[in-house]
Design a protein around this motif. Sequence first.
Motif, short mmCIF file in Angstrom:
data_model
loop_
_atom_site.label_atom_id
_atom_site.label_comp_id
_atom_site.label_asym_id
_atom_site.label_seq_id
_atom_site.Cartn_x
_atom_site.Cartn_y
_atom_site.Cartn_z
N LEU A 58 -26.31 -87.88 42.52
CA LEU A 58 -26.14 -89.04 42.61
C LEU A 58 -25.33 -89.22 41.13
N GLU A 59 -24.15 -89.85 41.19
CA GLU A 59 -23.55 -90.37 39.90
C GLU A 59 -23.66 -92.06 40.10
N LEU A 60 -24.42 -92.69 39.00
CA LEU A 60 -24.23 -94.02 38.89
C LEU A 60 -23.05 -94.52 37.94
N PHE A 80 -22.25 -84.28 46.17
CA PHE A 80 -22.35 -85.34 45.20
C PHE A 80 -21.84 -86.73 45.70
N GLN A 81 -22.79 -87.43 45.38
CA GLN A 81 -22.58 -88.92 45.59
C GLN A 81 -22.09 -89.95 44.74
N PRO A 82 -20.90 -90.24 44.68
CA PRO A 82 -20.46 -91.30 43.66
C PRO A 82 -20.77 -92.84 44.09
N SER A 83 -21.07 -93.49 43.08
CA SER A 83 -21.36 -94.91 43.49
C SER A 83 -21.00 -95.81 42.37
N ASP A 84 -20.71 -97.10 42.51
CA ASP A 84 -20.38 -98.05 41.58
C ASP A 84 -20.78 -99.56 42.20
N TYR A 85 -20.70 -100.32 41.14
CA TYR A 85 -20.98 -101.77 41.32
C TYR A 85 -19.61 -102.48 42.02
N ASP A 99 -7.26 -85.11 46.32
CA ASP A 99 -6.24 -84.50 45.50
C ASP A 99 -6.83 -83.17 44.77
N SER A 100 -8.19 -83.20 44.59
CA SER A 100 -8.81 -82.05 44.13
C SER A 100 -9.41 -81.19 45.39
N GLY A 101 -9.36 -81.65 46.60
CA GLY A 101 -9.74 -80.73 47.68
C GLY A 101 -11.31 -80.84 47.60
N ASN A 102 -12.25 -81.87 47.17
CA ASN A 102 -13.70 -81.74 46.89
C ASN A 102 -14.25 -82.05 48.27
N ALA A 103 -14.62 -81.09 49.06
CA ALA A 103 -15.44 -81.36 50.38
C ALA A 103 -16.86 -81.82 50.15
N ASN A 104 -17.27 -81.35 49.01
CA ASN A 104 -18.83 -81.84 48.80
C ASN A 104 -18.81 -83.25 47.77
N VAL A 105 -17.84 -84.23 47.93
CA VAL A 105 -18.08 -85.25 47.17
C VAL A 105 -18.16 -86.23 48.64
N ALA A 106 -19.10 -87.19 48.54
CA ALA A 106 -19.08 -88.05 49.71
C ALA A 106 -18.28 -89.40 49.32
N ASP A 107 -18.13 -90.28 50.56
CA ASP A 107 -17.50 -91.26 50.13
C ASP A 107 -18.39 -92.32 49.23
N PRO A 108 -17.79 -93.03 48.22
CA PRO A 108 -18.62 -93.55 47.27
C PRO A 108 -19.42 -95.11 47.92
N ILE A 109 -20.38 -95.31 47.24
CA ILE A 109 -21.47 -96.34 47.90
C ILE A 109 -21.44 -97.24 46.64
#
Length: 230
Positions: A58-60, A80-85, A99-109
């Motif tokens: 999880l990236e904060l 990978f789970q991106p997130s932001d306020y 653009d990077s073709g990152n299938a292992n990056v989820a939709d941000p929350i």
Amino acid sequence: MTSATDTLPKTENATATDARPDIDPYPLSPYVAWAGNRNKDPILGVFRELFPTAGDALELASGAGLHVNYFAPHFPGVRFQPSDYDVDVFEIIKAKRADSGNANVADPIRIDLTDPASWPAPEERLFDAIFVINIFQVAPVSIADGIAHLASRLLKPEGFVAIYGPFKLDGTYTTASNEAFDKEILAAGVTEWGLKDIRDLEKAAEPHAIVLKRRIDLPANNFILLFGKA
């Protein structure tokens, strides 16, 4: 043929060799792009030693998603789970993912570190790694309380929290360049801007049974602080 990054603001394409722009914490600013390109490889080098071959990260405060989308191809077994306020950056994160073709990056929350109601439910998923990059010089030290509280809920027993940035230690600057950088930040006159002390982050984490396990020196007088469950 137009790629996803062709549609992004030109500031997102800044490189580490460009002259340093004026300090501006906005996720799409030239400064954030410059800093991200400068630090992404040193951080990746540490993460190669720490990340599991398979698991969840999880990236904060993902901002424009530069780091999460740069790291993801190097860890194909990690989700990978991106997130932001700020939800306004979500489309930028997703454009970078495409653009990077990152299938292992989820939709941000959306995660508000001051509001536990906005955090993912632990019964849905726990994380092997939680990381946040370059936030504390422009955020209150109280955010450390939120990170530790979230980690106490969402971190796997042997997982880690990695916090990257410049810090003071025991009330003193670790280098003259960090002192100069801090004075530049403080000159902006924005409340809560400025380098934070590692000891204050430890104090904020302690009530949540999250402790500093290791401090890793990185280039440009920055650190990765590794926290984990006590």
